[in-house]
Enzyme design. Structure first.
Site, mmCIF file in Angstrom:
data_model
loop_
_atom_site.group_PDB
_atom_site.id
_atom_site.type_symbol
_atom_site.label_atom_id
_atom_site.label_comp_id
_atom_site.label_asym_id
_atom_site.label_seq_id
_atom_site.Cartn_x
_atom_site.Cartn_y
_atom_site.Cartn_z
ATOM 1 N N HIS A 1 -10.936 -5.104 9.848
ATOM 2 C CA HIS A 1 -11.616 -4.942 8.535
ATOM 3 C C HIS A 1 -12.992 -4.458 8.702
ATOM 4 O O HIS A 1 -13.613 -4.577 7.856
ATOM 5 C CB HIS A 1 -11.634 -6.238 8.028
ATOM 6 N N GLU B 1 0.632 -1.032 -0.053
ATOM 7 C CA GLU B 1 0.206 -0.106 0.107
ATOM 8 C C GLU B 1 0.763 1.103 -0.144
ATOM 9 O O GLU B 1 0.524 2.363 -0.688
ATOM 10 C CB GLU B 1 -0.964 0.134 1.312
#
Lengths: 289, 326
Positions: free
Chosen positions: B131, B62
């Site tokens: 998440h 990322e």
């Protein structure tokens, strides 16, 4: 000390052959990213000493209108995408510049300058992988000056051959004498050709040494005076002068003349920068979005 | 105006496709966005249409691919980067906070970073603590970033198109529970400007301020309150930064009460900012303290029953309004 420069100042003295050798092998359109120790690279890439000094002083004629400072010098005209306050922060920006060069077919090369300390930030490895994977026209220039800020190489890596990292990513890597401007130039020239031929990025480990402290005022308790003196004897500027004289490419007189001209130019740039205006408070809210 | 029924995922896909057709320098990067079409299918079939140059699968890196986006944006392209879960933005915060957000300012306006980072957040699927977060406040706190958090297909499309055309970095946070939500999307060119909230239900007794999935919860609460004779106005902020301050203030001046509803945890959430705004700008109009309905200040638990009790529910909103009027 007049207190004209804010924050910390990071000297490039001792590593000049890297900046000069690399940038001499680049085209004006090629882009670079640097760390906060970047004035050497900026000058070598063609930045104006006046505007660099003005930015150091935080004045309106500075490259960043006084809002970036020495850690964030940027000059798109000469391909300087930005100096960075985070040691590996700019490397992936060069990956981006290399990617757009590849997608546009513009035959530009992107160079990321960073220090040995940067190779242990995660984004360095991520960027190496991405550049190799996408076969990007990029050169990773690792200036190994043997210290990550105040910590010696041997204290923070098991394998001190940083060039070995290149192989892990399927990238060509080379160790270069970073105090030999010609060796640097040749290495970058061939890396650039490799990049433009579509053969992907290169990792160059430039062995060099920072003759001053990490930043101005650093007491340098982490290294001996003898060690510094040893490297001072290998000062890249002295070496290059000796080479020029011994090979008959220049005379003492000519070199002294050049040095004088350069000193006068820099002194005048610094003096003029002191006269550049302070930015007005209205600029605080400008250029946010 | 004629409309079509689309899901949020389809509406976002249309936005990407239209902007890629409109400007050939718009390109996509992210994990599993190519052949696979993204885990929520937002980039479905775009690889087929635009090819691997402009629809790029990335390694799970990322920080590097967001940083690559920053460099690409500074050199004239418009990256739309997908980060699979907003929680993963945490591993790339240097590139978002220190780099993308500050490049224009630090360079004295020489560079800009016209990049959109698309991601999704929120709970409700049993995805547990890493998440399920609602992290919009983190980004809204950083000058230089715009933060968009849409609640329906039409806004998702119109806001994404506007974000892509913006000359600065935008964090575009979708909600995992809303991708299959259907709704009318106007035909033809549909743009929604950033910083303009939407009164999704008019009312007179209380203003409920919300965004993303909580807009649906808030509308449900408003319907229940109506049965009790309470008229609630519901505002969907649509973007947190820029924030439509005047819409909030005007509404509170009319209703004299406000409840902020968000799925972000309560402490230091954006609800606090909206409360401060209301007391600064509409203090004299208030008949009751401004209340907040938010997720409990804990990591999101996995167990579905616990998760539900942790996230704000319709009954919590109804309860808050009742207590205000009681």
């Amino acid at each position: 000390m007049e207190g004209l420069v804010g924050g910390s100042y990071h000297s490039y003295v001792g590593q000049e052959a890297v900046a000069v050798g690399v940038c001499s092998a680049l085209a004006r359109e090629d882009t670079i990213t640097t760390t906060y120790r970047g004035r050497g690279q900026h000058l070598a890439k063609g930045a104006s000493a006046y505007r660099l000094f003005a930015e150091l002083l935080g004045r309106v004629d500075g490259y960043c209108k006084g809002k970036g400072g020495p850690m964030h010098i940027c000059d798109l005209e000469t391909g300087i995408l930005g100096a960075n306050g985070i040691v590996a922060g700019g490397i992936s920006h060069s990956v981006g510049a290399a990617l757009t060069a590849q997608m546009s077919g513009s035959r530009q090369v992107a160079v990321a300058f960073f220090g040995d300390g940067a190779v242990n930030q995660g984004v360095f490895s991520e960027a190496m992988n991405l550049a190799a994977l996408w076969n990007l026209p990029m050169i990773f220039v690792c200036e190994n000056n043997l210290y990550a800020e105040m910590t010696p190489l041997s204290s923070y890596v098991k394998n001190a051959r940083l060039v070995d990292r290149a192989a892990a990513f399927g990238m060509v890597g080379e160790v270069v004498d970073g105090n030999d401007v010609e060796a640097v130039f040749r290495a970058v020239q061939s890396a650039r050709t490799r990049a433009l031929d579509g053969r992907g990025p290169t990792f160059l480990e430039m062995m060099t040494y920072r003759l001053h402290g990490h930043m101005l005022g650093d007491p340098e308790t982490y290294r001996s005076k003898e060690e510094v003196a040893e490297w001072r004897a290998r000062d890249p500027i002295v070496r290059w002068k000796t080479h020029l004289l011994e090979s008959g490419l220049a005379t003492e007189g000519r070199l002294a003349e050049l040095e004088q001209t350069l000193d006068a130019e820099l002194a005048s740039a610094a003096e003029r920068a002191r006269a550049s205006l302070e930015p007005g408070p209205e600029t605080i809210l400008e250029d946010v979005l | 105006m004629s409309t079509r029924e689309l899901t949020v995922a389809q509406a976002l896909n249309e936005a990407l496709r239209e902007e890629m057709l409109r400007n050939e320098r718009v390109f996509l990067m992210g994990e599993d966005i190519g052949e696979y079409g993204g885990i929520f299918k937002v980039t479905k079939d775009l690889l087929k249409e635009f090819g691997p140059q402009r629809v790029r699968d990335t390694p799970i890196s990322e920080a590097a691919f967001i940083g690559t986006g920053v460099g690409a944006a500074m050199t004239g392209w418009i990256p739309v980067v997908e980060v699979m879960w907003v929680d993963f933005m945490a591993v790339a915060m240097d590139q978002i906070i220190n780099q993308a957000a500050k490049m224009k300012y630090m360079s004295g306006g020489q560079t800009s970073v016209p990049m959109v980072i698309r991601t999704q957040g929120g709970g409700g699927r049993g995805n547990a603590a890493q998440h399920s977060q609602s992290l919009e406040t983190l980004f809204a706190h950083i000058p230089g970033l715009s933060v968009v958090v849409p609640s329906n297909p039409a806004d998702a499309k119109g806001l994404l198109k506007s974000a892509i055309r913006r000359n600065s970095p935008t964090i575009f946070i979708e909600n995992k529970m809303l991708y299959t939500k259907r709704g009318p999307v106007p035909d033809g060119e549909h743009l929604v400007p950033l910083g303009v909230g939407d009164v999704v239900r008019a009312g007179t007794d209380v203003t409920l301020i919300s965004l993303s999935r909580m807009v649906d919860f808030t509308l449900e609460a408003a319907a229940e309150l109506e049965n009790e004779g309470i008229s609630a106005e519901v505002i969907d902020l649509r973007s947190l930064s820029p924030l439509d301050e005047s819409l909030v203030v005007r509404s509170v001046e009319k209703t004299n009460r406000a409840v902020v509803v968000h799925e972000a945890t309560r402490l230091f959430g954006w609800g606090g900012e909206v409360c401060a705004l209301i007391q600064e700008k509409a203090f004299d109009y208030l008949d009751a303290p401004v209340l907040r309905v938010a997720t409990k200040d804990v990591p999101i638990p996995y167990n579905r029953a616990l998760e539900k009790q942790t996230l704000p529910q319709v009954s919590d909103i109804v309860q808050a309004v009742r207590s205000q009027l009681g």
